[in-house]
Structures are given as C-alpha cells and as structure tokens.
Scaffold this motif. Structure first.
Motif, PDB file in Angstrom:
ATOM      1  N   LEU A  32     -13.443  52.373 -24.766  1.00 10.94           N
ATOM      2  CA  LEU A  32     -13.761  53.104 -25.908  1.00 10.94           C
ATOM      3  C   LEU A  32     -14.934  52.720 -26.254  1.00 10.94           C
ATOM      4  N   ILE A  36     -15.681  53.289 -32.023  1.00  9.61           N
ATOM      5  CA  ILE A  36     -14.191  53.763 -32.154  1.00  9.61           C
ATOM      6  C   ILE A  36     -13.162  52.612 -32.294  1.00  9.61           C
ATOM      7  N   TYR A  39     -13.401  51.140 -35.748  1.00 10.45           N
ATOM      8  CA  TYR A  39     -12.573  52.010 -36.679  1.00 10.45           C
ATOM      9  C   TYR A  39     -10.905  51.910 -36.561  1.00 10.45           C
TER      10      TYR A  39
END
Length: 455
Positions: A32, A36, A39
């Motif tokens: 990823l 992301i 987050y």
C-alpha cells in the motif's frame, strides 16, 4: 493411509492455506502507498501506533508522522516509563503537523510541571489544532506555557486543572472555536477578564466545576458564541455576594446552567436564544438570595423559544414571592419543561410562572407531577387559570415513575383547566397504566377534543 494420517495431512494443508492467506494479506498491506499506511496507523492508539515500528523496516518510522497523539498515565509504578515514552514520541515526531494532542497525567513536583509544559509547547510548535489535557496537580498554583494563549492554529482547547491557574499578560486565541475549562480556580478579575475577552472566534464554551471565589465581576462576550454551558458546585463562592458574571450573547442559541446559583449570572442582548436549561439545586439557608439571582437570570431570557426548568428552580422562587409579578413575559416559548424531580402543581411560584407563557404549546413533566402534602383544596389551584391554558396549550406530557395514584389529582386539575388541549400523553409502568386508565377517562375535561395517549 490410516484415518489419523489423513487428519494430520488435512490439518497441515489447511495450515499452509491459512499461512498463504496471511502472507498474501501481509504483502498486500506492505504494498500500500505510504499515505494510506500512515492513515491506518493514525487510527490506532498512540502506544499501538509506535509498536508498528517493529513489523518491518518500511514501517519503522511511519508512526513519527501520525497527526493524533494521546497519552494517559496508568499505574504509578510505570510512571517513569510513561513520562519517558511521551518525551520520546514527541522528540522523534517529524516536522508534520499534530492535529490532536491529548494528555492525562499527574503533576507531582516542579520537574513534572516543566516537562509537561515542554510537551504542550512541542505540540504548539507542530501547529496543533485540538489540545485536551487533564492534570492532577499537587501544588496550589499552576501556569501553562505562554505560547498556548496566542496559538493561532488551535481550534479546540479543553483543560481540567484543579488548582489556581496563573494566566499570562497576553491572551488572544485567533481561531479557537471550542473552549472547555474544568475545575480551575480563577485567580483574579483582571486576568480572567483577559481570558474571556481574547476569544474572537469562539462558538462553544464549557465551564465545569470552576471556582469563582477570587472574582468580583467579569463578563463573557464573543460575537460568534452560540453555546454556553456552566456547571457549578457549592465551592464556587465563599461569600454571600458571589461573583457577578455578565454574559453578552448576540448570537447565543443555547444556554445551560446547573448548580446552586452561588454567583449572579445575567444575560444581555440574547435575542437569538433558542433553548435554555436551568437546573438549580437546593440552596439551603441562602434560598432568598438565590431567588433574587434566579429572577435576574430569568430576566435576560425572555426571548427564548424552548425552556427547561428544574423543580429546584421553581421552588427557590417561593422564597421571594414578591418577585413573581415582575418575572418577564416569555412570548416566544412554545415548549416548557419542568425536570429534576416531581413538580408540585399547587406551588404559588409555578402558577405565577405558567402565567408568563401566553403562547405555550407543549407542557412537559419528565419527572411526574404531584400536589404537596399541605395542599388542602386540589380544585382551587391554578386560580386564576394561566392564559395559555385557555388558548394555546395543545399538549401535556407526564412521565409517571412513582405511584400513579398520587399524581391523579394533579392530572385531573390539568385536564379541567386546559380548555384548548388536543392530547395528554402519559408514560408509566404498564401495571400502573392499567389501574388508572379507567379513572382517567372519567375525569372532566375542559377540552372536548382532548385525547389520551397512555403507554
């Protein structure tokens, strides 16, 4: 191959499949984008976010840019570890902004105070937007970093500090929208006034358990303030005069007060008020003085649309009956609620107050309604009948949590006098409801259109 061998082979095959799924998921997670991943880590508690650094080399420093940091001290035995952990997290945090910083900690000595001030200052240097801290202070006085009181990025500030708060000479929160102050002892009129005056963008203010003992008079004024909540206790004042708190709220929409009215709260220019809650507890020997404070508070609320009064707020006005004729008219109130204990319908103050709501549409008794033990003539109460009972009152709601039979005489009186009533809603225990429903239907009704809703 025997049955046992088949079972072992099946288990091994299943384990390999599960391991493959885990490995596949891990690879997917590792692939990823960093944005992301950051987050995802930011959604974890700070302790767990830091622990992700051991998962793989790529994750080692991802946590150093998380925007939300929260620290809460656990057992005293791990106090040193906690203090060092907070320091390490802030030291290793990169140059990115901190959105939210939360701290729950004990301050046992001057060394602790210095470290905590440094932590707050570090959050401010990282352009913190929301700052929440609860400090258990062992000293009588405490001061916060001066840079906190001029922080331009701060939009929400909440602090609970049970001691005298020493404020700096310059206070101006350019963008602060929410301020919550808990259990602070305000030090003097001048510095407290500077705090309340340096809030040009403030929208919501919460003052809980604060001690006003050192103050004589202050004003709360902010052009954008729309919500104000004040929760007091008996320690808020040590003299009979208390503090005079003047509230200027041209945009104020909701105002809530809970406490013994140890101070004199007066609202001015509050033409935008929509909802007010006043909960006054038993004032004891100072009942008459509190009645005058209650009168002055009500005098600034005449434009409100929805009002909730505690039974104590009504009871205290009985101690200064000469004030009742001078209580202002509440021409905009459509909904009136009497809460926090059963309301006694035969009280003089209640009858007089009801006469101040000519356009009342809904009358609610969430804690039930009753007659006092001294009431000798149940049919003679509410005389004269409040004007709203004759014209605008359409709905009465009664919640009967106690013995319903004791409340029937008061309900009977309401039904007799409310000639414009469309319905009366009664909520009660099912067993009680069955017992008194037949009696209720037999009561004379001033309004032929009145319907019963019982549940």
């Amino acid at each position: 191959m025997d049955e046992r061998g088949l079972n072992q082979s099946s288990k091994k095959h299943k384990l390999i499949e599960e391991q493959g799924i885990v490995d596949g998921n891990t690879k997917c997670l590792e692939n990823l984008p960093e944005e992301i991943l950051r987050y995802i880590i930011s959604l974890l508690p700070t302790n767990d976010a830091v622990r992700t650094s051991i998962l793989c080399k790529r994750w080692e420093y991802l946590w150093t840019s998380i925007p939300n940091l929260g620290f809460k001290i656990g057992s005293k035995a791990k106090r040193t570890l906690f203090m060092n952990f907070v320091e390490r997290v802030l030291l290793l945090h990169d140059s990115s902004d901190i959105k939210q910083f939360t701290l729950y900690c004990d301050v046992l000595h001057d060394g602790d105070a210095s470290r905590i001030k440094a932590w707050i200052s570090s959050a401010i240097r990282h352009n913190v937007q929301e700052l929440v801290f609860k400090l258990n202070i062992s000293e009588e006085q405490f001061s916060l970093p001066h840079c906190l009181f001029t922080c331009v990025t701060l939009t929400k500030l909440r602090f609970d500090i049970p001691c005298v708060l020493k404020l700096p000479p310059t206070i101006y929160f350019t963008n602060l929208k929410i301020l919550s102050v808990g259990y602070v002892t305000f030090s003097d009129d001048y510095s407290t006034q500077k705090l309340f005056s340096g809030l040009p963008a403030l929208e919501e203010m919460f003052l809980e358990g604060c001690n006003w003992v050192n103050l004589t008079a202050v004003s709360i004024s902010s052009p954008k303030l729309h919500c104000l909540v004040i929760i007091d206790d008996e320690q808020n004042s040590n003299d009979e005069d208390g503090c005079q708190v003047m509230i200027f709220g041209p945009g104020l929409k909701t105002f809530t007060y809970h406490g013994p009215l140890c101070n004199d709260y007066c609202l001015y220019n509050s033409c935008s008020l929509e909802r007010v809650v006043i909960d006054v507890c038993d004032p004891g020997k100072t009942a008459r003085q509190v009645a005058y404070r209650m009168y002055r508070l009500l005098s600034g609320l005449s434009t409100v649309k929805k009002l909730q009064l505690s039974s104590g707020a009504v009871e205290v006005l009985n101690s200064a009956a000469e004030l009742l004729p001078h209580v202002p008219m509440f021409n905009n109130v459509m909904h009136l609620e009497f809460d926090d204990g059963p309301t006694y319908l035969d009280r003089v103050a209640l009858s007089k107050i009801l006469g101040k709501f000519p356009c009342l549409n809904t009358l609610e008794f969430p804690e039930g309604i009753d007659l006092s033990v001294n009431c000798k003539n149940a049919d003679g109460i509410l005389n004269p009948v409040p004007p709203c009972f004759l014209s605008h009152l359409r709905c009465i709601k009664v919640y009967c949590y106690a013995e319903v039979q004791n409340q029937l005489p008061a309900i009977k009186n309401l039904l007799k006098n409310a000639v414009a009533l469309d319905k009366i809603v009664i909520s009660s225990d099912y067993h009680f409801a069955r017992d008194f429903e037949k009696q209720l239907v037999e009561f004379p009704r001033g309004s032929k259109n009145c319907k019963f809703v019982i549940y």
